[in-house]
Design a protein around this motif. Structure first.
Motif, PDB file in Angstrom:
ATOM      1  N   VAL A  41       0.852  -1.213   0.046  1.00  0.00           N
ATOM      2  CA  VAL A  41       0.036   0.022  -0.149  1.00  0.00           C
ATOM      3  C   VAL A  41       1.019   1.213  -0.020  1.00  0.00           C
ATOM      4  CG1 VAL A  41      -1.674   1.230   1.332  1.00  0.00           C
ATOM      5  CG2 VAL A  41      -1.791  -1.318   1.334  1.00  0.00           C
ATOM      6  N   TRP A  42       0.551   2.321  -0.752  1.00  0.00           N
ATOM      7  CA  TRP A  42       1.496   3.440  -0.789  1.00  0.00           C
ATOM      8  C   TRP A  42       0.249   4.835  -0.550  1.00  0.00           C
ATOM      9  CZ3 TRP A  42       0.489   7.145  -4.591  1.00  0.00           C
ATOM     10  CH2 TRP A  42      -0.139   6.494  -5.809  1.00  0.00           C
ATOM     11  N   GLY A  43      -0.896   4.528   0.078  1.00  0.00           N
ATOM     12  CA  GLY A  43      -1.900   5.498   0.272  1.00  0.00           C
ATOM     13  C   GLY A  43      -3.243   4.999   0.097  1.00  0.00           C
ATOM     14  N   VAL A  44      -4.282   5.933   0.752  1.00  0.00           N
ATOM     15  CA  VAL A  44      -5.671   5.680   0.424  1.00  0.00           C
ATOM     16  C   VAL A  44      -6.082   7.024  -0.239  1.00  0.00           C
ATOM     17  CG1 VAL A  44      -7.776   5.474   1.451  1.00  0.00           C
ATOM     18  CG2 VAL A  44      -5.799   4.176   2.171  1.00  0.00           C
ATOM     19  N   ASP A  45      -6.709   7.105  -1.317  1.00  0.00           N
ATOM     20  CA  ASP A  45      -7.334   8.190  -2.195  1.00  0.00           C
ATOM     21  C   ASP A  45      -8.676   8.762  -1.492  1.00  0.00           C
ATOM     22  OD1 ASP A  45      -9.390   6.640  -3.348  1.00  0.00           O
ATOM     23  OD2 ASP A  45      -8.459   6.845  -4.974  1.00  0.00           O
ATOM     24  N   ASP A  46      -9.085   9.796  -1.872  1.00  0.00           N
ATOM     25  CA  ASP A  46     -10.188  10.395  -1.540  1.00  0.00           C
ATOM     26  C   ASP A  46     -11.670   9.748  -1.574  1.00  0.00           C
ATOM     27  OD1 ASP A  46      -8.558  12.481  -0.038  1.00  0.00           O
ATOM     28  OD2 ASP A  46      -8.840  13.836  -1.642  1.00  0.00           O
ATOM     29  N   ALA A  47     -11.561   8.698  -2.660  1.00  0.00           N
ATOM     30  CA  ALA A  47     -12.737   8.140  -2.916  1.00  0.00           C
ATOM     31  C   ALA A  47     -12.707   6.736  -2.203  1.00  0.00           C
ATOM     32  CB  ALA A  47     -12.612   7.901  -4.271  1.00  0.00           C
ATOM     33  N   GLY A  48     -11.663   6.540  -1.453  1.00  0.00           N
ATOM     34  CA  GLY A  48     -11.468   5.301  -0.369  1.00  0.00           C
ATOM     35  C   GLY A  48     -10.655   4.027  -1.112  1.00  0.00           C
ATOM     36  N   SER A  49     -10.449   4.248  -2.523  1.00  0.00           N
ATOM     37  CA  SER A  49      -9.558   3.292  -2.933  1.00  0.00           C
ATOM     38  C   SER A  49      -8.126   2.932  -2.347  1.00  0.00           C
ATOM     39  CB  SER A  49      -9.480   3.598  -4.483  1.00  0.00           C
ATOM     40  OG  SER A  49     -10.536   3.512  -5.301  1.00  0.00           O
ATOM     41  N   ILE A  50      -7.623   1.919  -2.250  1.00  0.00           N
ATOM     42  CA  ILE A  50      -6.379   1.705  -1.503  1.00  0.00           C
ATOM     43  C   ILE A  50      -5.503   1.401  -2.683  1.00  0.00           C
ATOM     44  CG2 ILE A  50      -4.953   0.086  -0.289  1.00  0.00           C
ATOM     45  CD1 ILE A  50      -7.615  -0.817   1.198  1.00  0.00           C
ATOM     46  N   LEU A  51      -4.513   2.330  -2.750  1.00  0.00           N
ATOM     47  CA  LEU A  51      -3.496   2.547  -3.810  1.00  0.00           C
ATOM     48  C   LEU A  51      -2.334   1.492  -3.576  1.00  0.00           C
ATOM     49  CD1 LEU A  51      -3.254   6.066  -4.083  1.00  0.00           C
ATOM     50  CD2 LEU A  51      -4.872   4.928  -5.024  1.00  0.00           C
ATOM     51  N   CYS A  52      -1.919   0.479  -4.385  1.00  0.00           N
ATOM     52  CA  CYS A  52      -1.214  -0.512  -4.239  1.00  0.00           C
ATOM     53  C   CYS A  52      -0.206  -0.795  -5.444  1.00  0.00           C
ATOM     54  CB  CYS A  52      -1.695  -1.981  -4.045  1.00  0.00           C
ATOM     55  SG  CYS A  52      -2.808  -2.232  -2.702  1.00  0.00           S
ATOM     56  N   ARG A  53       1.110  -1.006  -5.087  1.00  0.00           N
ATOM     57  CA  ARG A  53       2.111  -1.422  -6.029  1.00  0.00           C
ATOM     58  C   ARG A  53       2.115  -3.027  -5.887  1.00  0.00           C
ATOM     59  NH1 ARG A  53       4.717   3.428  -4.248  1.00  0.00           N
ATOM     60  NH2 ARG A  53       4.621   4.975  -5.693  1.00  0.00           N
ATOM     61  N   TRP A  54       1.892  -3.763  -7.011  1.00  0.00           N
ATOM     62  CA  TRP A  54       1.824  -5.164  -7.083  1.00  0.00           C
ATOM     63  C   TRP A  54       3.131  -5.887  -7.437  1.00  0.00           C
ATOM     64  CZ3 TRP A  54      -2.169  -7.043  -4.444  1.00  0.00           C
ATOM     65  CH2 TRP A  54      -3.303  -6.430  -4.117  1.00  0.00           C
ATOM     66  N   GLN A  55       3.395  -6.816  -6.667  1.00  0.00           N
ATOM     67  CA  GLN A  55       4.675  -7.557  -7.153  1.00  0.00           C
ATOM     68  C   GLN A  55       4.943  -7.796  -8.653  1.00  0.00           C
ATOM     69  OE1 GLN A  55       3.517 -11.217  -4.621  1.00  0.00           O
ATOM     70  NE2 GLN A  55       5.088 -11.882  -5.770  1.00  0.00           N
ATOM     71  N   ASN A  56       3.951  -7.861  -9.540  1.00  0.00           N
ATOM     72  CA  ASN A  56       4.023  -8.031 -10.656  1.00  0.00           C
ATOM     73  C   ASN A  56       4.023  -6.799 -11.524  1.00  0.00           C
ATOM     74  OD1 ASN A  56       1.400  -6.949 -10.712  1.00  0.00           O
ATOM     75  ND2 ASN A  56       0.440  -8.676 -11.981  1.00  0.00           N
ATOM     76  N   GLY A  57       4.256  -5.672 -11.018  1.00  0.00           N
ATOM     77  CA  GLY A  57       4.445  -4.114 -11.625  1.00  0.00           C
ATOM     78  C   GLY A  57       3.213  -3.516 -11.944  1.00  0.00           C
ATOM     79  N   SER A  58       2.007  -4.161 -11.430  1.00  0.00           N
ATOM     80  CA  SER A  58       0.895  -3.348 -11.735  1.00  0.00           C
ATOM     81  C   SER A  58       0.505  -2.406 -10.362  1.00  0.00           C
ATOM     82  CB  SER A  58      -0.357  -4.450 -11.760  1.00  0.00           C
ATOM     83  OG  SER A  58      -1.785  -3.480 -11.416  1.00  0.00           O
ATOM     84  N   SER A  59      -0.357  -1.558 -10.656  1.00  0.00           N
ATOM     85  CA  SER A  59      -0.436  -0.373  -9.739  1.00  0.00           C
ATOM     86  C   SER A  59      -1.948  -0.116  -9.575  1.00  0.00           C
ATOM     87  CB  SER A  59       0.271   0.909  -9.983  1.00  0.00           C
ATOM     88  OG  SER A  59      -0.363   1.527 -11.194  1.00  0.00           O
ATOM     89  N   LEU A  60      -2.771  -1.263  -9.854  1.00  0.00           N
ATOM     90  CA  LEU A  60      -4.170  -1.100  -9.928  1.00  0.00           C
ATOM     91  C   LEU A  60      -4.755  -1.284  -8.303  1.00  0.00           C
ATOM     92  CD1 LEU A  60      -6.702  -1.421 -11.900  1.00  0.00           C
ATOM     93  CD2 LEU A  60      -6.504  -3.955 -11.580  1.00  0.00           C
ATOM     94  N   SER A  61      -5.618  -0.241  -8.058  1.00  0.00           N
ATOM     95  CA  SER A  61      -6.077   0.161  -6.730  1.00  0.00           C
ATOM     96  C   SER A  61      -7.179  -0.920  -6.247  1.00  0.00           C
ATOM     97  CB  SER A  61      -6.873   1.363  -6.538  1.00  0.00           C
ATOM     98  OG  SER A  61      -5.804   2.307  -6.799  1.00  0.00           O
ATOM     99  N   LEU A  62      -7.246  -1.063  -5.061  1.00  0.00           N
ATOM    100  CA  LEU A  62      -8.304  -2.062  -4.250  1.00  0.00           C
ATOM    101  C   LEU A  62      -9.675  -1.093  -4.103  1.00  0.00           C
ATOM    102  CD1 LEU A  62      -5.911  -3.893  -1.927  1.00  0.00           C
ATOM    103  CD2 LEU A  62      -7.106  -5.007  -3.932  1.00  0.00           C
ATOM    104  N   ILE A  63     -10.559  -1.710  -4.092  1.00  0.00           N
ATOM    105  CA  ILE A  63     -11.810  -1.123  -3.506  1.00  0.00           C
ATOM    106  C   ILE A  63     -12.458  -2.078  -2.671  1.00  0.00           C
ATOM    107  CG2 ILE A  63     -13.995  -0.204  -4.095  1.00  0.00           C
ATOM    108  CD1 ILE A  63     -13.119  -0.205  -7.019  1.00  0.00           C
ATOM    109  N   PRO A  64     -12.141  -1.595  -1.127  1.00  0.00           N
ATOM    110  CA  PRO A  64     -12.559  -2.331  -0.083  1.00  0.00           C
ATOM    111  C   PRO A  64     -13.833  -3.086  -0.015  1.00  0.00           C
ATOM    112  CG  PRO A  64     -11.462  -0.132   0.439  1.00  0.00           C
ATOM    113  CD  PRO A  64     -11.663  -0.128  -0.766  1.00  0.00           C
ATOM    114  N   GLU A  65     -14.982  -2.417  -0.398  1.00  0.00           N
ATOM    115  CA  GLU A  65     -16.215  -2.861  -0.956  1.00  0.00           C
ATOM    116  C   GLU A  65     -16.571  -3.985  -1.732  1.00  0.00           C
ATOM    117  OE1 GLU A  65     -18.967  -2.178   1.457  1.00  0.00           O
ATOM    118  OE2 GLU A  65     -17.410  -0.815   2.784  1.00  0.00           O
ATOM    119  N   VAL A  66     -15.607  -4.214  -2.749  1.00  0.00           N
ATOM    120  CA  VAL A  66     -15.787  -4.850  -3.783  1.00  0.00           C
ATOM    121  C   VAL A  66     -14.721  -5.957  -4.037  1.00  0.00           C
ATOM    122  CG1 VAL A  66     -15.647  -4.731  -6.433  1.00  0.00           C
ATOM    123  CG2 VAL A  66     -16.777  -2.946  -5.147  1.00  0.00           C
TER     124      VAL A  66
END
Length: 78
Positions: A41-66
């Motif tokens: 995790v490198w942060g949480v944005d103002d929409a509540g998405s959890i910003l991640c840097r994945w070990q495969n190089g992706s930076s797709l964010s997590l949505i906690p409710e989804v």
């Protein structure tokens, strides 16, 4: 999708501070990393998405409710 309140955003930021390591269980996205991929995790944005840097190089964010994921290693704000 209903946006979280400021209080909910702050709770997410406290629960998932920068440096927290998460493991992806499942994500509803065609570009999702494979299940079991670790991310930092490198942060949480103002929409509540959890910003991640994945070990495969992706930076797709997590949505906690989804998305389904778990904390592998906690980080604490200093």
């Amino acid at each position: 999708m209903k946006l979280p309140s400021r209080a909910e955003i702050e709770r997410l930021r406290e629960k998932y501070p920068a440096g927290t390591v998460v493991e992806l269980i499942s994500m509803v996205d065609a570009q999702a990393p494979p299940a079991g991929t670790l991310g930092t995790v490198w942060g949480v944005d103002d929409a509540g998405s959890i910003l991640c840097r994945w070990q495969n190089g992706s930076s797709l964010s997590l949505i906690p409710e989804v998305d389904d994921f778990r904390i592998v290693k906690e980080a604490h704000n200093e």
